[in-house]
Motif scaffolding. Structure first.
Motif, PDB file in Angstrom:
ATOM      1  N   GLU A 304      43.238  46.644  49.783  1.00  0.00           N
ATOM      2  CA  GLU A 304      42.486  46.127  48.649  1.00  0.00           C
ATOM      3  C   GLU A 304      41.989  47.275  47.786  1.00  0.00           C
ATOM      4  OE1 GLU A 304      39.392  43.356  49.553  1.00  0.00           O
ATOM      5  OE2 GLU A 304      40.628  42.190  50.940  1.00  0.00           O
ATOM      6  N   GLY A 305      42.015  47.075  46.486  1.00  0.00           N
ATOM      7  CA  GLY A 305      41.546  48.082  45.544  1.00  0.00           C
ATOM      8  C   GLY A 305      41.534  47.513  44.147  1.00  0.00           C
ATOM      9  N   ILE A 306      41.386  48.372  43.153  1.00  0.00           N
ATOM     10  CA  ILE A 306      41.374  47.923  41.761  1.00  0.00           C
ATOM     11  C   ILE A 306      42.793  47.990  41.199  1.00  0.00           C
ATOM     12  CG2 ILE A 306      38.958  48.342  41.240  1.00  0.00           C
ATOM     13  CD1 ILE A 306      39.672  51.069  40.174  1.00  0.00           C
ATOM     14  N   ALA A 307      43.135  47.005  40.388  1.00  0.00           N
ATOM     15  CA  ALA A 307      44.520  46.807  39.954  1.00  0.00           C
ATOM     16  C   ALA A 307      44.942  47.860  38.942  1.00  0.00           C
ATOM     17  CB  ALA A 307      44.682  45.416  39.351  1.00  0.00           C
ATOM     18  N   GLU A 331      54.021  43.198  50.292  1.00  0.00           N
ATOM     19  CA  GLU A 331      55.271  43.952  50.299  1.00  0.00           C
ATOM     20  C   GLU A 331      56.246  43.460  49.229  1.00  0.00           C
ATOM     21  OE1 GLU A 331      56.030  46.663  51.863  1.00  0.00           O
ATOM     22  OE2 GLU A 331      54.069  46.755  52.812  1.00  0.00           O
ATOM     23  N   ARG A 332      56.139  42.212  48.867  1.00  0.00           N
ATOM     24  CA  ARG A 332      57.019  41.673  47.823  1.00  0.00           C
ATOM     25  C   ARG A 332      56.577  42.096  46.436  1.00  0.00           C
ATOM     26  NH1 ARG A 332      59.261  35.470  47.377  1.00  0.00           N
ATOM     27  NH2 ARG A 332      60.342  35.734  45.384  1.00  0.00           N
ATOM     28  N   GLY A 333      55.322  42.515  46.321  1.00  0.00           N
ATOM     29  CA  GLY A 333      54.756  42.854  45.025  1.00  0.00           C
ATOM     30  C   GLY A 333      53.861  41.783  44.457  1.00  0.00           C
ATOM     31  N   ASP A 334      53.714  40.645  45.171  1.00  0.00           N
ATOM     32  CA  ASP A 334      52.793  39.605  44.716  1.00  0.00           C
ATOM     33  C   ASP A 334      51.361  40.099  44.802  1.00  0.00           C
ATOM     34  OD1 ASP A 334      54.955  38.004  44.311  1.00  0.00           O
ATOM     35  OD2 ASP A 334      54.558  36.634  45.968  1.00  0.00           O
ATOM     36  N   VAL A 335      50.555  39.653  43.846  1.00  0.00           N
ATOM     37  CA  VAL A 335      49.196  40.164  43.677  1.00  0.00           C
ATOM     38  C   VAL A 335      48.188  39.075  44.025  1.00  0.00           C
ATOM     39  CG1 VAL A 335      47.562  41.165  42.033  1.00  0.00           C
ATOM     40  CG2 VAL A 335      50.016  41.678  41.838  1.00  0.00           C
ATOM     41  N   ARG A 336      47.305  39.389  44.942  1.00  0.00           N
ATOM     42  CA  ARG A 336      46.201  38.487  45.265  1.00  0.00           C
ATOM     43  C   ARG A 336      44.975  38.945  44.493  1.00  0.00           C
ATOM     44  NH1 ARG A 336      45.023  33.378  46.464  1.00  0.00           N
ATOM     45  NH2 ARG A 336      43.069  33.172  47.594  1.00  0.00           N
ATOM     46  N   LEU A 337      44.492  38.104  43.596  1.00  0.00           N
ATOM     47  CA  LEU A 337      43.361  38.454  42.739  1.00  0.00           C
ATOM     48  C   LEU A 337      42.081  37.892  43.339  1.00  0.00           C
ATOM     49  CD1 LEU A 337      42.183  39.551  40.051  1.00  0.00           C
ATOM     50  CD2 LEU A 337      42.750  37.327  39.030  1.00  0.00           C
ATOM     51  N   PHE A 338      41.116  38.781  43.595  1.00  0.00           N
ATOM     52  CA  PHE A 338      39.837  38.366  44.179  1.00  0.00           C
ATOM     53  C   PHE A 338      38.719  38.288  43.143  1.00  0.00           C
ATOM     54  CE2 PHE A 338      42.141  40.678  47.575  1.00  0.00           C
ATOM     55  CZ  PHE A 338      42.271  39.640  48.482  1.00  0.00           C
ATOM     56  N   GLY A 339      38.936  38.827  41.957  1.00  0.00           N
ATOM     57  CA  GLY A 339      37.891  38.853  40.943  1.00  0.00           C
ATOM     58  C   GLY A 339      37.655  40.273  40.478  1.00  0.00           C
ATOM     59  N   ARG A 340      36.485  40.513  39.901  1.00  0.00           N
ATOM     60  CA  ARG A 340      36.165  41.853  39.423  1.00  0.00           C
ATOM     61  C   ARG A 340      35.718  42.725  40.581  1.00  0.00           C
ATOM     62  NH1 ARG A 340      37.883  43.110  34.463  1.00  0.00           N
ATOM     63  NH2 ARG A 340      35.990  44.149  33.745  1.00  0.00           N
ATOM     64  N   ALA A 341      35.877  44.050  40.417  1.00  0.00           N
ATOM     65  CA  ALA A 341      35.445  44.986  41.441  1.00  0.00           C
ATOM     66  C   ALA A 341      33.957  44.792  41.706  1.00  0.00           C
ATOM     67  CB  ALA A 341      35.716  46.421  41.000  1.00  0.00           C
ATOM     68  N   PRO A 342      33.550  44.770  42.978  1.00  0.00           N
ATOM     69  CA  PRO A 342      32.133  44.553  43.287  1.00  0.00           C
ATOM     70  C   PRO A 342      31.284  45.729  42.843  1.00  0.00           C
ATOM     71  CG  PRO A 342      33.366  45.144  45.265  1.00  0.00           C
ATOM     72  CD  PRO A 342      34.374  44.943  44.180  1.00  0.00           C
ATOM     73  N   GLY A 343      30.055  45.420  42.433  1.00  0.00           N
ATOM     74  CA  GLY A 343      29.105  46.475  42.098  1.00  0.00           C
ATOM     75  C   GLY A 343      29.340  47.056  40.718  1.00  0.00           C
ATOM     76  N   ALA A 344      28.907  48.309  40.546  1.00  0.00           N
ATOM     77  CA  ALA A 344      28.989  48.990  39.260  1.00  0.00           C
ATOM     78  C   ALA A 344      30.418  49.435  38.979  1.00  0.00           C
ATOM     79  CB  ALA A 344      28.056  50.201  39.261  1.00  0.00           C
ATOM     80  N   GLU A 345      30.617  50.004  37.797  1.00  0.00           N
ATOM     81  CA  GLU A 345      31.931  50.523  37.428  1.00  0.00           C
ATOM     82  C   GLU A 345      32.396  51.523  38.476  1.00  0.00           C
ATOM     83  OE1 GLU A 345      33.510  51.887  33.214  1.00  0.00           O
ATOM     84  OE2 GLU A 345      32.264  53.444  34.092  1.00  0.00           O
ATOM     85  N   PRO A 346      33.614  51.335  39.029  1.00  0.00           N
ATOM     86  CA  PRO A 346      34.106  52.263  40.038  1.00  0.00           C
ATOM     87  C   PRO A 346      34.080  53.700  39.544  1.00  0.00           C
ATOM     88  CG  PRO A 346      35.508  50.338  39.939  1.00  0.00           C
ATOM     89  CD  PRO A 346      34.547  50.226  38.794  1.00  0.00           C
ATOM     90  N   ARG A 347      33.745  54.610  40.446  1.00  0.00           N
ATOM     91  CA  ARG A 347      33.590  56.012  40.083  1.00  0.00           C
ATOM     92  C   ARG A 347      34.865  56.589  39.469  1.00  0.00           C
ATOM     93  NH1 ARG A 347      30.878  60.678  40.803  1.00  0.00           N
ATOM     94  NH2 ARG A 347      32.049  62.540  41.403  1.00  0.00           N
ATOM     95  N   GLY A 348      36.010  56.182  39.989  1.00  0.00           N
ATOM     96  CA  GLY A 348      37.255  56.711  39.451  1.00  0.00           C
ATOM     97  C   GLY A 348      37.439  56.387  37.988  1.00  0.00           C
ATOM     98  N   CYS A 349      37.155  55.140  37.594  1.00  0.00           N
ATOM     99  CA  CYS A 349      37.282  54.747  36.191  1.00  0.00           C
ATOM    100  C   CYS A 349      36.259  55.473  35.325  1.00  0.00           C
ATOM    101  CB  CYS A 349      37.116  53.236  36.048  1.00  0.00           C
ATOM    102  SG  CYS A 349      38.491  52.277  36.724  1.00  0.00           S
TER     103      CYS A 349
END
Length: 367
Positions: A304-307, A331-349
């Motif tokens: 799990e991570g940010i898209a 593995e097929r490349g299908d994407v499971r969407l859980f919503g927005r990243a939890p908490g504040a803006e991720p540090r990487g972004c």
């Protein structure tokens, strides 16, 4: 022929072929990255700040531009005088500061939209009528969703009723008339809507039923960002199926955004039993990976991570786009969407934006 034109032709050929090997995808993606680093200043600046040598990099090494960059800078390889259309984000959570995606040509966007919608939304069906719960594109000409809906209507030759306005909400009477006309004619109907538009319709009709003809379908997109209420997808699908008299499997979710030129769809019509709402399949010319929110490095499949998106159809903007959507990719490349990243803006972004614009307080609106 310019580099941009050559890339457009290559991408449209890949779209028409309907399949891409990983090596063929990587070749176009890296050529796209090199072109855009030279011609789109914010992307070139990000690559330089990250010390990425695009003559040696892999696709996973290429930094992805955070979607917020589309709010604070012009993300385009061409001058403003060559824009044929500029799509803008809704701006529901940031006031008037809206992301902008300029296009020099819409030919590749249209090819991508139609090529993936046909097998995902319209397999075995050519609906004759459409009920659109999105703003009319003749009134709101900067909405990529409204543009796409009109594209489907025009190319499939559907008669259409646009029954939502930003000022008045859903025109329930217009929806009822369109449904009644479709029933009388026995014409399969496509309902094209946002999730919030469907919620407004369901609230307005209460326990009434707007029976659509057999083989009618619904495309639903978007969530409830910035809204005061939210309906879980499973509940929304069940209530919509009951209200319109269709099977739940005939409701297909679309996942797209202003900053991309390609869309993903729930593969519900391709699977038996249909997958649960929230799993989306990208087309062959769009690669989605989960990225670590701290480092933005691509994570192994199943994590799990940010898209992070690599969209080959984004020729004249940036093909490498980093979002705040929280996902996993199988593995097929299908994407499971859980919503927005939890908490504040991720540090990487946040760090990527600082590489582009410095201190956040000094960012200006998109030019």
């Amino acid at each position: 022929m310019s580099t941009s034109d050559t890339l457009h032709v290559r991408v449209r050929r890949a779209i028409a072929a309907g399949d891409l090997s990983p090596a063929a995808f990587d070749e176009i993606a890296l050529d796209l990255a090199r072109f855009q680093a030279d011609s789109v200043p914010p992307f070139g600046k990000l690559c330089k700040a990250r010390g990425v040598d695009l003559t040696k990099a892999s696709v996973a090494d290429v930094p992805a531009l955070p979607t917020d960059a589309f709010r604070y800078a012009r993300i385009a390889s061409h001058p403003e005088t060559e824009d044929v259309r500029v799509f803008r984000t809704s701006g529901t959570t940031r006031g008037e500061l809206r992301g902008q995606h300029p296009f020099r040509t819409l030919e590749t966007y249209e090819a991508a939209a139609l090529a993936w919608a046909m097998p995902c939304l319209f397999p075995g069906l050519r609906p004759e009528r459409a009920i659109a719960l999105v703003p009319d594109p003749s009134v709101v000409d900067d909405s990529s969703l409204s543009f796409m809906v009109q594209l489907f209507i025009d190319r499939l030759g559907m008669s259409a009723t646009f029954a939502l306005s930003l000022e008045r909400g859903v025109d329930v009477a217009a929806v009822e008339r369109a449904a009644e006309e479709a029933r009388r004619a026995g014409s399969p109907t496509m309902v094209l809507s946002t999730a919030f538009g469907l919620a407004l319709l369901l609230d307005a009709i209460g326990d009434r039923r707007l029976q659509l003809p057999e083989r009618s379908r619904v495309m639903v997109t978007g969530g409830f960002k910035g809204r005061t209420r939210e309906i879980p997808s499973a509940e929304l699908y069940a209530r919509t199926a009951q209200a319109l008299g269709i099977a739940e499997r005939d409701i297909v979710g679309e996942y797209g955004m202003t900053e991309l030129s390609s869309q993903l769809y729930e593969p519900r019509l391709a699977e038996d039993p249909p997958s649960a709402p929230g799993t989306y399949r990208p087309p062959p010319w769009l690669r989605v990976e989960a990225a670590d929110p701290e480092t933005l490095r691509v994570l192994p499949r199943g994590s799990e991570g940010i898209a992070r998106f690599v969209d080959l159809a984004n020729v004249d903007s940036v093909g490498f786009v980093q979002t705040l959507d929280w996902v996993s990719v199988d593995e097929r490349g299908d994407v499971r969407l859980f919503g927005r990243a939890p908490g504040a803006e991720p540090r990487g972004c946040s760090l990527a934006l600082e590489d582009l614009f410095g201190d956040r307080s000094h960012r200006g609106p998109a030019a």
